[in-house]
Write an enzyme that holds these catalytic residues in place. Structure first.
Site, short mmCIF file in Angstrom:
data_model
loop_
_atom_site.label_atom_id
_atom_site.label_comp_id
_atom_site.label_asym_id
_atom_site.label_seq_id
_atom_site.Cartn_x
_atom_site.Cartn_y
_atom_site.Cartn_z
N HIS A 1 0.77 -1.20 -0.09
CA HIS A 1 -0.08 -0.01 0.14
C HIS A 1 1.09 1.21 -0.12
O HIS A 1 2.26 1.12 0.55
CB HIS A 1 -0.90 -0.11 1.27
N TYR B 1 5.62 4.14 0.39
CA TYR B 1 5.20 2.92 -0.43
C TYR B 1 5.64 1.86 0.28
O TYR B 1 6.74 1.43 0.60
CB TYR B 1 5.79 2.72 -1.91
N CYS B 2 4.83 1.25 1.18
CA CYS B 2 4.95 0.32 2.11
C CYS B 2 4.68 -1.21 1.67
O CYS B 2 3.65 -1.61 1.41
CB CYS B 2 3.76 0.33 3.44
N MET B 3 5.75 -1.79 1.23
CA MET B 3 5.67 -3.17 0.60
C MET B 3 5.85 -4.55 1.28
O MET B 3 6.57 -4.36 2.40
CB MET B 3 6.94 -3.15 -0.79
#
Length: 136
Positions: free
Chosen positions: A102, A115-117
Site C-alpha cells: 500500500h 510505499y509500504c511493500m
C-alpha cells in the site's frame, strides 16, 4: 501478463502466492527485507520488473520495506482498497496486477509518500547483480 491461478501456484511459493495473488500482508519486522540496507534494486517477484531502488528506501519504523517512489511510475498501478475500516491505496504490479503493498501520504520529502511493500512481493538484487529470471 495473463496467467491462471494454477499457473501462479506452480511458479510462486505458497507464501509468495498468498501475498501477491491473495492480497496478503506479512507480519511487521518479521520479513526478509524490512531492514535491508544494501544498495541495489527491488524487483517484482511476480514479473521480474524493476520496482524500487535502494536510494529511495528509508526506515519508516513500520517493519516493512518502505520507499518514497517507484523507479518508474508506470511500473505500478494504484487502486482503491476498501477492505478494512479505513480506505487505503493498494499498490499492484502493473504487468500482472499482483498485490505488492500500500502507499500512504505520510512519507518523507521529496514525495511525502510511503510505499509500504511486502518483502515476499519483492526480489532484491544487490548493485551490479543480474536481474531475476521469472518464467514468462
Amino acid at each position: 501478463m495473463t496467467r491462471s491461478e494454477e499457473e501462479w501456484q506452480d511458479i510462486l511459493s505458497p507464501h509468495r502466492y498468498y501475498i501477491l495473488r491473495q492480497d496478503g500482508t506479512e507480519r511487521a519486522f518479521d520479513n526478509a527485507l524490512w531492514n535491508n540496507k544494501e544498495r541495489g534494486i527491488y524487483y517484482s517477484a511476480a514479473t521480474g520488473e524493476p520496482l524500487f531502488h535502494s536510494d529511495d528506501k528509508y526506515e519508516s519504523g513500520t517493519g516493512w520495506p518502505s520507499f518514497t517512489k517507484p523507479i518508474n511510475p508506470e511500473a505500478v498501478h494504484l487502486l482503491g482498497d476498501f477492505t478494512l475500516f479505513a480506505p487505503r491505496v493498494e499498490v499492484v504490479d502493473s504487468k500482472s496486477g499482483s498485490h505488492l503493498g500500500h502507499v500512504f501520504p505520510d512519507g518523507p520529502q521529496p514525495t511525502g509518500l510511503r510505499y509500504c511493500m511486502n518483502s515476499a512481493a519483492l526480489i532484491f538484487v544487490p548493485e551490479g547483480g543480474e536481474p531475476p529470471k521469472i518464467p514468462q
